[in-house]
Design a protein around this motif. Structure first.
Motif, PDB file in Angstrom:
ATOM      1  N   ILE A   1       6.285   5.002  -3.111  1.00 26.58           N
ATOM      2  CA  ILE A   1       5.289   4.025  -2.255  1.00 26.58           C
ATOM      3  C   ILE A   1       6.054   3.944  -1.036  1.00 26.58           C
ATOM      4  O   ILE A   1       6.946   3.896  -0.845  1.00 26.58           O
ATOM      5  N   GLU A   2       5.310   4.532   0.033  1.00 28.63           N
ATOM      6  CA  GLU A   2       5.889   4.603   1.487  1.00 28.63           C
ATOM      7  C   GLU A   2       4.787   4.080   2.620  1.00 28.63           C
ATOM      8  O   GLU A   2       4.115   5.150   3.194  1.00 28.63           O
ATOM      9  N   PRO A   3       4.787   3.041   2.824  1.00 26.09           N
ATOM     10  CA  PRO A   3       4.115   2.636   3.884  1.00 26.09           C
ATOM     11  C   PRO A   3       4.642   3.180   5.107  1.00 26.09           C
ATOM     12  O   PRO A   3       5.739   3.199   5.599  1.00 26.09           O
ATOM     13  N   MET A   4       3.519   3.795   6.071  1.00 29.30           N
ATOM     14  CA  MET A   4       3.833   4.154   7.326  1.00 29.30           C
ATOM     15  C   MET A   4       2.876   3.373   8.203  1.00 29.30           C
ATOM     16  O   MET A   4       1.523   3.575   8.273  1.00 29.30           O
ATOM     17  N   ILE A   5       3.310   2.727   8.964  1.00 33.79           N
ATOM     18  CA  ILE A   5       2.952   1.638   9.787  1.00 33.79           C
ATOM     19  C   ILE A   5       3.037   1.916  11.280  1.00 33.79           C
ATOM     20  O   ILE A   5       4.181   2.205  11.725  1.00 33.79           O
ATOM     21  N   THR A   6       1.953   1.851  12.139  1.00 36.01           N
ATOM     22  CA  THR A   6       2.023   1.840  13.673  1.00 36.01           C
ATOM     23  C   THR A   6       1.980   0.627  14.454  1.00 36.01           C
ATOM     24  O   THR A   6       1.210  -0.298  13.684  1.00 36.01           O
ATOM     25  N   MET A   7       2.653   0.799  15.402  1.00 33.85           N
ATOM     26  CA  MET A   7       2.548  -0.735  16.305  1.00 33.85           C
ATOM     27  C   MET A   7       1.193  -0.902  16.803  1.00 33.85           C
ATOM     28  O   MET A   7       0.566  -1.885  17.175  1.00 33.85           O
ATOM     29  N   GLY A   8       0.658   0.378  17.222  1.00 29.34           N
ATOM     30  CA  GLY A   8      -0.671   0.326  17.938  1.00 29.34           C
ATOM     31  C   GLY A   8      -1.836   1.020  16.943  1.00 29.34           C
ATOM     32  O   GLY A   8      -2.002   0.367  15.698  1.00 29.34           O
ATOM     33  N   LYS A   9      -2.597   1.865  17.417  1.00 32.41           N
ATOM     34  CA  LYS A   9      -3.708   2.272  16.523  1.00 32.41           C
ATOM     35  C   LYS A   9      -2.932   3.429  15.670  1.00 32.41           C
ATOM     36  O   LYS A   9      -2.030   3.778  15.797  1.00 32.41           O
ATOM     37  N   ARG A  10      -4.033   3.504  14.323  1.00 36.13           N
ATOM     38  CA  ARG A  10      -3.541   4.301  13.474  1.00 36.13           C
ATOM     39  C   ARG A  10      -3.683   5.699  13.656  1.00 36.13           C
ATOM     40  O   ARG A  10      -3.067   6.606  12.700  1.00 36.13           O
TER      41      ARG A  10
ATOM     42  N   SER B   1      -4.084  -1.812  -1.194  1.00 32.58           N
ATOM     43  CA  SER B   1      -4.476  -3.262  -0.623  1.00 32.58           C
ATOM     44  C   SER B   1      -3.428  -4.032  -0.132  1.00 32.58           C
ATOM     45  O   SER B   1      -3.627  -4.627   0.909  1.00 32.58           O
ATOM     46  N   ALA B   2      -2.466  -4.275  -0.823  1.00 29.50           N
ATOM     47  CA  ALA B   2      -1.530  -5.370  -0.717  1.00 29.50           C
ATOM     48  C   ALA B   2      -0.610  -4.684   0.655  1.00 29.50           C
ATOM     49  O   ALA B   2      -0.445  -5.494   1.492  1.00 29.50           O
ATOM     50  N   VAL B   3      -0.460  -3.595   0.761  1.00 34.74           N
ATOM     51  CA  VAL B   3       0.041  -2.930   1.913  1.00 34.74           C
ATOM     52  C   VAL B   3      -0.706  -3.113   3.165  1.00 34.74           C
ATOM     53  O   VAL B   3      -0.441  -3.702   4.181  1.00 34.74           O
ATOM     54  N   GLN B   4      -1.927  -2.807   2.932  1.00 39.01           N
ATOM     55  CA  GLN B   4      -2.893  -2.722   4.293  1.00 39.01           C
ATOM     56  C   GLN B   4      -3.080  -4.253   4.686  1.00 39.01           C
ATOM     57  O   GLN B   4      -2.915  -4.457   5.838  1.00 39.01           O
ATOM     58  N   ASP B   5      -3.558  -4.934   3.728  1.00 41.11           N
ATOM     59  CA  ASP B   5      -3.690  -6.671   3.858  1.00 41.11           C
ATOM     60  C   ASP B   5      -2.572  -7.103   4.844  1.00 41.11           C
ATOM     61  O   ASP B   5      -2.734  -7.822   5.799  1.00 41.11           O
ATOM     62  N   TYR B   6      -1.320  -6.773   4.357  1.00 37.50           N
ATOM     63  CA  TYR B   6      -0.146  -7.539   5.061  1.00 37.50           C
ATOM     64  C   TYR B   6       0.225  -6.997   6.223  1.00 37.50           C
ATOM     65  O   TYR B   6       0.260  -7.634   7.616  1.00 37.50           O
ATOM     66  N   CYS B   7      -0.237  -5.661   6.622  1.00 36.41           N
ATOM     67  CA  CYS B   7       0.241  -5.107   7.906  1.00 36.41           C
ATOM     68  C   CYS B   7      -1.056  -5.181   8.976  1.00 36.41           C
ATOM     69  O   CYS B   7      -0.578  -5.611   9.873  1.00 36.41           O
ATOM     70  N   GLU B   8      -2.261  -5.202   8.337  1.00 36.19           N
ATOM     71  CA  GLU B   8      -3.280  -5.377   9.312  1.00 36.19           C
ATOM     72  C   GLU B   8      -3.376  -6.718   9.850  1.00 36.19           C
ATOM     73  O   GLU B   8      -3.878  -6.926  11.028  1.00 36.19           O
ATOM     74  N   ALA B   9      -2.770  -7.597   8.848  1.00 36.66           N
ATOM     75  CA  ALA B   9      -3.024  -9.127   9.548  1.00 36.66           C
ATOM     76  C   ALA B   9      -2.086  -9.413  10.410  1.00 36.66           C
ATOM     77  O   ALA B   9      -2.139 -10.346  11.153  1.00 36.66           O
ATOM     78  N   GLU B  10      -1.099  -8.430  10.643  1.00 38.42           N
ATOM     79  CA  GLU B  10      -0.198  -8.507  11.785  1.00 38.42           C
ATOM     80  C   GLU B  10      -0.728  -7.776  12.963  1.00 38.42           C
ATOM     81  O   GLU B  10       0.352  -7.692  13.885  1.00 38.42           O
TER      82      GLU B  10
ATOM     83  N   TYR C   1      -1.265  -4.385  12.857  1.00 38.65           N
ATOM     84  CA  TYR C   1      -0.576  -3.076  13.077  1.00 38.65           C
ATOM     85  C   TYR C   1      -1.694  -2.111  12.449  1.00 38.65           C
ATOM     86  O   TYR C   1      -2.562  -2.521  11.666  1.00 38.65           O
ATOM     87  N   GLY C   2      -1.442  -0.777  12.877  1.00 41.60           N
ATOM     88  CA  GLY C   2      -2.329   0.037  12.074  1.00 41.60           C
ATOM     89  C   GLY C   2      -1.608   0.931  10.892  1.00 41.60           C
ATOM     90  O   GLY C   2      -0.374   0.929  10.667  1.00 41.60           O
ATOM     91  N   VAL C   3      -2.438   1.049   9.955  1.00 41.99           N
ATOM     92  CA  VAL C   3      -2.009   1.651   8.627  1.00 41.99           C
ATOM     93  C   VAL C   3      -2.466   3.224   8.433  1.00 41.99           C
ATOM     94  O   VAL C   3      -3.686   3.503   8.590  1.00 41.99           O
ATOM     95  N   VAL C   4      -1.717   4.011   8.604  1.00 39.89           N
ATOM     96  CA  VAL C   4      -2.028   5.719   8.677  1.00 39.89           C
ATOM     97  C   VAL C   4      -2.551   5.974   7.204  1.00 39.89           C
ATOM     98  O   VAL C   4      -2.188   5.742   6.397  1.00 39.89           O
ATOM     99  N   ARG C   5      -3.881   6.769   7.408  1.00 38.94           N
ATOM    100  CA  ARG C   5      -4.697   6.944   6.272  1.00 38.94           C
ATOM    101  C   ARG C   5      -4.476   8.376   5.884  1.00 38.94           C
ATOM    102  O   ARG C   5      -4.530   8.656   4.594  1.00 38.94           O
ATOM    103  N   GLU C   6      -3.994   9.263   6.623  1.00 33.25           N
ATOM    104  CA  GLU C   6      -4.017  10.639   6.221  1.00 33.25           C
ATOM    105  C   GLU C   6      -2.903  11.041   5.394  1.00 33.25           C
ATOM    106  O   GLU C   6      -2.822  12.366   4.895  1.00 33.25           O
TER     107      GLU C   6
END
Length: 266
Positions: free
Chosen positions: A207-216, A155-164, A166-171
């Motif tokens: 712990i390894e955030p994988m974050i995309t500039m566009g869609k996830r 939740s901490a990773v997702q909330d921070y990145c999506e607020a900017e 960015y896409g958060v990879v789920r798979e």
């Protein structure tokens, strides 16, 4: 699900394996520049790890979709999110970013960490992606304390990145780590606070955030390893191996060698 709590002696061995990963990433940072191939970087990493008495754990790692991984590091350039395969054809150029994921096996325990590097002059837009992704890693680590849950990290990773935006990879997820590279539990980069496995002291996780500039959305390339963004926009990946403690997590891996060479933190 089998989650192994580590003894203090085992945690010390894990720290040594992870510190070697940090030193390897620091050595690679000296070689990352336009004109270098990803295969050249792989050779540097392989030699460095073996010279320090360890084994590169990625080499020969089994693939459910095909053959074993052929290299000692993953080199993921621009739109490649993770698991990029080093080769002679991929030549780094000015403005690229490259995430290097590295694993070592030393004295029976695994180290695992990843850092996304700039190649030459990179746009401010891409630098921000890297900065936010790295910051989200530390947001996740802040929640990796005994008594909290796996969902608090995601939740901490997702909330921070999506607020900017960015896409958060789920798979793809982080994971437990110890004598095996991948142990229980899985550590997603999304989730709900209070959900999932409760964290206990002396659990070791990557712990390894994988974050995309566009869609996830992502897809698997024909090499059966490299995972890319569907929209072709860049992605960033940062990873630390940590030990869950009461009050504050202990980071076993290190970015210090890389950051001292960069001279800046994005």
């Amino acid at each position: 699900m089998k989650i192994f709590l580590k003894t203090e002696d085992e945690i010390e061995l894990m720290r040594q394996a992870n510190q070697l990963v940090g030193k390897t990433l620091g050595e690679l940072a000296k070689h990352i520049k336009p004109g270098v191939t990803t295969l050249q970087l792989d050779r540097v990493a392989d030699e460095f790890i073996r010279d320090h008495g360890a084994i590169p754990t990625f080499k020969g790692f089994p693939n459910p979709y095909g053959g074993p991984f052929p290299a000692s590091i993953c080199t993921s350039v621009n739109e490649v999110v993770v698991h990029g395969v080093p080769d002679e054809e991929t030549v780094l150029k000015d403005g690229d970013i490259i995430s290097i994921d590295c694993g070592t096996l030393l004295n029976g325990f695994n180290g695992d960490s990843c850092y996304t590097f700039c190649v030459g002059e990179v746009s401010d837009e891409v630098k921000k992606l890297l900065r936010v992704t790295k910051e989200s890693l530390y947001k996740g680590i802040e929640n990796a304390v005994a008594g909290k849950h796996i969902g608090d990290i995601g939740s901490a990773v997702q909330d921070y990145c999506e607020a900017e935006g960015y896409g958060v990879v789920r798979e793809l997820t982080g994971h437990g780590i110890g004598r095996e590279m991948h142990e229980d539990p899985q550590v997603p980069n999304y989730g709900r606070r209070g959900n999932g496995v409760m964290l206990k002291a002396n659990m070791c996780i990557a712990i390894e955030p994988m974050i995309t500039m566009g869609k996830r959305d992502i897809y698997l390339k024909p090499d059966r390893w490299s995972i890319c963004t569907r929209d072709g926009k860049p992605a960033a990946h940062f990873e630390h191996t940590i030990c869950v403690r009461k009050g504050k997590a202990e980071i076993l891996s290190s970015f210090e060698e890389v950051e001292s060479l960069e001279g800046i933190i994005y």
